[in-house]
Design an enzyme around this catalytic site. Structure first.
Site, PDB file in Angstrom:
ATOM      1  N   HIS A 127     -16.444  -8.321 -34.869  1.00 43.76           N
ATOM      2  CA  HIS A 127     -16.184  -9.695 -35.000  1.00 43.76           C
ATOM      3  C   HIS A 127     -15.043 -10.089 -36.026  1.00 43.76           C
ATOM      4  O   HIS A 127     -14.910  -9.455 -36.943  1.00 43.76           O
ATOM      5  CB  HIS A 127     -17.216 -10.538 -35.575  1.00 43.76           C
ATOM      6  CG  HIS A 127     -17.122 -12.087 -35.365  1.00 43.76           C
ATOM      7  ND1 HIS A 127     -16.854 -12.837 -34.245  1.00 43.76           N
ATOM      8  CD2 HIS A 127     -16.625 -12.971 -36.672  1.00 43.76           C
ATOM      9  CE1 HIS A 127     -16.721 -14.062 -34.587  1.00 43.76           C
ATOM     10  NE2 HIS A 127     -16.611 -14.244 -35.919  1.00 43.76           N
ATOM     11  N   THR A 133      -4.641   8.462 -11.615  1.00 43.32           N
ATOM     12  CA  THR A 133      -4.394   9.719 -11.964  1.00 43.32           C
ATOM     13  C   THR A 133      -5.469  10.586 -12.797  1.00 43.32           C
ATOM     14  O   THR A 133      -5.673  11.745 -12.368  1.00 43.32           O
ATOM     15  CB  THR A 133      -3.168   9.600 -12.951  1.00 43.32           C
ATOM     16  OG1 THR A 133      -2.022   9.222 -12.369  1.00 43.32           O
ATOM     17  CG2 THR A 133      -2.949  10.798 -13.827  1.00 43.32           C
ATOM     18  N   ALA A 176      -7.966  -0.059 -13.976  1.00 49.49           N
ATOM     19  CA  ALA A 176      -7.277  -1.101 -14.473  1.00 49.49           C
ATOM     20  C   ALA A 176      -6.561  -1.468 -13.458  1.00 49.49           C
ATOM     21  O   ALA A 176      -5.548  -0.893 -12.794  1.00 49.49           O
ATOM     22  CB  ALA A 176      -6.737  -0.807 -15.802  1.00 49.49           C
ATOM     23  N   GLY A 180       0.692  -1.162  -0.043  1.00 48.09           N
ATOM     24  CA  GLY A 180       0.036   0.002   0.036  1.00 48.09           C
ATOM     25  C   GLY A 180       0.974   1.372   0.000  1.00 48.09           C
ATOM     26  O   GLY A 180       2.138   1.363   0.145  1.00 48.09           O
TER      27      GLY A 180
END
Length: 544
Positions: free
Chosen positions: A507, A382, A412, A333
């Site tokens: 696709h 950020t 993410a 952390g």
């Protein structure tokens, strides 16, 4: 001619909304006790002269300010606020420490993200992914006369050169906007004064945007370990590394060093990685990283680090000792970097972890001092710091009090495979909405059919059963962050599952799965399932 106004610094920005709603003439409106932060907002390119309350509560005295806005810290949030403020005509200055790639205590223009966070970390991710791509290429007909080798030293040199280039760009941006850059350590003297290396600067508003620093637990031998700052700039590549921590930083570095062919061990105190993420994502990413050769040690807490005669390190945990590490890294952390800033001495309230306490407009307990970014420990990303900085400038210099909007913020994890997410997890949705539908897909991507590697992709939609709104979207697999960024717009706009279903997919792609999942994997009906049940039965039926 300057105007002197006396106001109460204790009033909140909500006073502005109340005042605007009243049927008052302009003179009457100006006689209301507005917050000091909103006085003279439209004044451009001049030194503000107002009445500033003295710290001892005596009668206000005239004050002359060198700048409209002085910012401590040149990271993402601070640079955004300073540049925008200057564009709106404010006189702005910023102080920052000299450039350094290793320590968060000595930073540089650009802050954590540019120098020892997002950018260098992503460059390391790119470097490490090639080994996986070399493996994949065999199934597509590629052959190599010899196994490709990685030159760590040249890569680190190239990485540092790029960071220097980016820092230069940031300096040019500030210079072109007319922002005065002052190099040195800033410290608060009073609500309007900052000391930078012995020289005093005064400002109507002071913004603190100093970010955070890595946290290392206090155990014997902790000085033998490295943190995420040092891991980005090691002189040699690890041979065998222990990474202590189960958050996004730990997983990202685990993927990096695994891709660079280091032996990687991850030690976590919990049963699972990524606390706070969707439970299925947590399970899936750990499984996929294990398949790639990363060893996870769950429910193990570090107790001590020792160094052997051969120079290797041993990590002792509550379950035993693992020997032979070339490096031991703590990814346990980060903490707000509020030490030695003089904040508490001028009345700024700090949380137990050192975070600056702010209101919904980023104002601290001192009327003239504001804070944005990781130093406030709200959402430490950020883009969020950029949003907070932009909102603050609207509040201070556009006569438009603006709150940062934290709904549907995407994020993410650049692990391998990477994770992208936006909105609520399944667990959060059950708590907030009760009745939800879950759509999931777990499949082998097209690329893996020829590569022969055991790569898979997991995708998930969390949908409100009553309104059909898509509440959460989660993905773990190749290109997940890029894919989720686009879908974040849909969640921000509160689109429904029907809107997703009506969208034509691309696709072949993994992304098309989000618009082709038709049948729910499961339906959770908290109200129905809880009827006639109690305790653990009701919780289990509700999916809690």
């Amino acid at each position: 001619m300057a105007t002197s106004l006396s106001v109460s610094p204790s009033l909140s920005l909500n006073t502005l909304f109340i005042a605007k709603a009243l049927p008052l003439s302009r003179p009457s409106f100006l006689s209301l006790p507005l917050p000091k932060s909103l006085l003279s907002l439209s004044t451009r390119r001049r030194t503000f002269i107002v009445r500033a309350e003295s710290q001892n509560g005596r009668d206000p005295v005239p004050a002359h300010y060198d700048f409209d806005l002085f910012t401590i810290g040149a990271g993402s949030g601070g640079v955004r606020a300073r540049r925008f403020a200057a564009n709106y005509g404010a006189s702005v200055a910023i102080c920052e420490l000299p450039f350094s790639t290793i320590s968060s205590e000595t930073t540089g223009v650009g802050g954590t993200c540019v120098i020892r966070g997002c950018v260098p970390k992503k460059l390391l991710v790119y470097a490490s992914k090639f080994s996986h791509e070399f493996e994949e290429s065999n199934g597509f007909g590629w052959r190599y006369d010899s196994e490709p080798k990685h030159d760590w030293s040249s890569f680190i040199a190239n990485k540092n050169a790029e960071l220097q280039r980016l820092t230069g760009i940031y300096k040019n941006i500030l210079n072109n906007a007319g922002v005065k850059l002052i190099e040195g350590h800033g410290k608060m003297i009073d609500p309007h004064t900052v000391d930078v290396n012995g020289k005093l600067y005064s400002a109507k508003h002071i913004l603190v945007a100093v970010g955070g620093r890595p946290f290392i637990p206090d155990i014997p031998g902790k000085e033998l370990a490295i943190d995420s700052d040092a891991a980005l700039d090691l002189p040699t590549k690890p041979v065998k590394i222990a990474i202590v921590g189960g958050g996004y930083i730990a997983l990202e570095f685990a993927g990096i060093f695994n891709g660079l062919k280091s032996e990687v061990h991850v030690f976590i105190r919990q049963k699972k990685v990524l606390r706070g993420f969707d439970e299925e994502i947590r399970d899936f990413v750990e499984e996929q990283m294990s398949v790639r050769g990363i060893e996870f040690h769950t429910e193990e807490s570090p107790q001590a680090i020792t160094k052997s005669a051969d120079g290797s390190f041993s990590l002792k945990t509550n379950k035993g000792t693992v020997d032979g590490f070339s490096h031991i890294m703590f990814a346990t952390g980060r903490r707000p970097n509020t030490q030695n800033l003089g904040l508490e001495s001028v009345g700024v309230k700090l949380a137990k972890d050192g975070a600056i306490e702010v209101d919904e407009y980023s104002q601290t307990s001192v009327y003239s001092i504001w804070a944005v970014g990781d130093v406030t420990n709200r959402i430490n990303l950020t883009p969020v710091a950029l949003m907070e900085g932009g909102a603050l400038v609207k509040t201070l210099f556009q006569d438009n009090p603006t709150k940062p909007d934290y709904r549907a913020v995407p994020s993410a994890v650049f692990s391998q495979p990477p994770i992208g997410q936006v909105g609520l997890t399944e667990e959060q949705a059950v708590q907030q909405y009760g009745d939800i539908d879950i759509f999931t897909a777990n499949f082998r991507p097209l690329k893996a059919t020829l590569s022969g590697l055991p790569d898979r992709v997991f995708m998930k939609l969390v949908v409100c059963a009553k309104t059909n709104e898509v509440l959460g979207l989660h993905m773990c697999g190749e290109d997940a962050p890029e894919i989720v960024q686009g879908f974040a717009v849909a969640l921000k706009a509160r689109l429904t599952k029907a809107d997703f279903d009506a969208t034509v997919g691309i696709h072949p792609s993994a992304a098309e799965e989000f618009v082709t999942m038709r049948t729910p994997t499961r339906k959770i009906r908290k109200s129905e399932s809880s009827e006639g049940k109690s305790g653990s039965q009701a919780k289990a039926a509700a999916g809690v």
